[in-house]
Write an enzyme that holds these catalytic residues in place. Structure first.
Site, short mmCIF file in Angstrom:
data_model
loop_
_atom_site.label_atom_id
_atom_site.label_comp_id
_atom_site.label_asym_id
_atom_site.label_seq_id
_atom_site.Cartn_x
_atom_site.Cartn_y
_atom_site.Cartn_z
N ASN A 52 0.80 -1.22 0.00
CA ASN A 52 0.00 0.00 0.00
C ASN A 52 0.84 1.27 0.00
O ASN A 52 0.34 2.34 -0.36
CB ASN A 52 -0.94 0.01 1.22
CG ASN A 52 -0.19 -0.22 2.52
OD1 ASN A 52 0.52 -1.21 2.67
ND2 ASN A 52 -0.36 0.68 3.47
N SER A 112 -11.57 -4.52 0.57
CA SER A 112 -12.29 -3.44 1.25
C SER A 112 -12.93 -2.52 0.23
O SER A 112 -12.35 -2.25 -0.83
CB SER A 112 -11.33 -2.65 2.14
OG SER A 112 -12.03 -1.81 3.02
N THR A 142 -26.05 -8.27 11.62
CA THR A 142 -26.95 -7.79 10.58
C THR A 142 -26.14 -7.24 9.42
O THR A 142 -25.25 -6.41 9.59
CB THR A 142 -27.87 -6.69 11.13
OG1 THR A 142 -28.63 -7.23 12.23
CG2 THR A 142 -28.83 -6.20 10.06
N CYS A 189 -3.19 4.21 8.22
CA CYS A 189 -3.32 3.57 9.53
C CYS A 189 -2.16 3.90 10.46
O CYS A 189 -2.25 3.66 11.65
CB CYS A 189 -3.44 2.06 9.36
SG CYS A 189 -4.89 1.56 8.43
#
Length: 381
Positions: free
Chosen positions: A153, A201, A242, A328
């Site tokens: 990345n 993602s 959910t 991050c």
């Protein structure tokens, strides 16, 4: 041209307007719970989820039933590695990975080491590559997993994934890859690439934040991994909770768009990336490009600027949005561990900028950036 210019697409992407249009009805009109199987609202939501599952599978050469939805790639990485460790821990306890992996891999391995897992961290060469020989030498009888990021990345280096996967399977070891940064930028075929588990993602692909998925090969031991979130046995028991229907619909649509536009968009981005890179190299002295120039992400260049203070450099870029590394770890004051691993000293690692382009990047913005970076660097020197 709007300022600041956004050149941090590897951190996150804006939602594509076509994706937004697709998901809006699922906030208001089609708001049902996909687990509600007794009425039209639930059926509509469930149909949308299954359609998205197929769209994602089509992009990576998988089957729809092999896609498990998560909140993002970090959760997918946790599910893959922790789930397999829990499965194998009574007989095997060794993982092989790379020093330059995302923290979502490294921190998981560090956590499992506290529980008795052993990890070998391979050191890449100066281009960020690892060799098959390194992996082969690290394999033990107790190795149950090899986890190697498809493309880094920060520096964009693409690893020899297909060959690594073949080596893993030859030794009856499962192979996982974090493909977050390559989805939609590089053609992926999980079968040809010998991949057992793949994390992805949505927010790196012009879909919303908070949605991701884990591909789990159904005809492998990976399909027996242990769930890490309990409560309802959603997603065939792999991940309870959910379902984020709006996010899932958006991820599916983004994958559909990427499948149709991947080749043309990658060619456009690589041309713009090369123009930016060459413009900086030709107009500014004492700079270097990091990573594997021959095989890297088409949208990224990682450039070090000698003779400047790294913190001042990044803070001086008011008119362009760039980063010094992974989002991050951008809050830390430490130099990039990725750049350190490939041999950069602290001073040069601090003075390194990641430029990552995207589908809304224009040639006008690249022209501006070349001149602007030159002005900033020269003023700091």
């Amino acid at each position: 041209m709007k300022l600041p210019i956004y050149l941090d697409y590897n951190a996150t992407t804006p939602v594509d307007k076509r994706v937004l249009e697709k998901i809006l009805p699922y906030f208001t009109e089609h708001f049902g719970n996909a687990a509600s199987r007794s009425h039209l609202y639930g059926w509509t939501a469930q149909d949308a989820v299954e359609n998205a599952r197929q769209q994602i599978a089509d992009l990576i050469g998988a089957e729809a039933k092999e896609i498990v939805f998560t909140s993002g790639a970090t959760e997918a990485n946790n599910l893959a590695i922790k789930g397999l460790y829990e499965l194998f821990s009574t007989s095997k306890n060794h993982i092989i990975t790379v020093e330059t992996e995302h923290k979502a891999i490294l921190d998981v391995c560090k956590h499992l080491e506290k529980l008795g897992c052993e990890t070998t961290y391979l050191k890449p060469d100066s281009a960020g590559l690892i060799s098959l020989e390194q992996i082969e030498n690290a394999i033990r009888p107790e190795t149950f997993l090899i986890s190697v990021m498809y493309a880094n990345n920060e520096i964009g280096t693409i690893q020899p994934i297909r060959e690594i996967g073949a080596l893993a399977h030859k030794n009856d070891i499962l192979f996982h890859t974090d493909a977050t940064q390559v989805l939609g930028k590089v053609a992926i075929d999980v079968d040809a690439d010998n991949i057992d588990l793949l994390s992805l993602s949505g927010h790196k692909l012009y879909a919303p934040k908070g949605i991701g998925a884990l591909y789990i090969r159904k005809k492998s031991k990976a399909s027996q991994l242990i769930a890490q979130i309990d409560g309802g046995r959603h997603e065939r028991g792999y991940r309870s909770g959910t379902l984020n229907v709006t996010g899932i619909v958006g991820l599916g649509e983004a994958c559909e768009i990427a499948k149709n536009e991947l080749l043309a968009e990658n060619q456009r981005l690589s041309i713009l990336r090369d123009k930016l890179e060459q413009g900086i190299l030709q107009n500014i002295a004492d700079v270097q490009v990091n990573g594997n120039i021959e095989n890297r992400l088409p949208n990224l260049t990682n450039i070090s600027f000698g003779g400047v203070d790294g913190e001042n450099l990044l803070m001086s870029f008011r008119d362009i949005a760039v980063s010094s590394g992974s989002a991050c770890t951008s809050a830390t004051v430490e130099p990039s561990y990725v750049l350190k691993a490939i041999g950069l000293d602290d001073n040069l690692a601090y003075a390194t900028i990641r430029f990552s382009l995207g589908k809304f990047t224009t040639e006008e913005e690249i022209d501006f950036t070349i001149k602007y970076v030159k002005e900033v660097v020269e003023s700091l020197r």
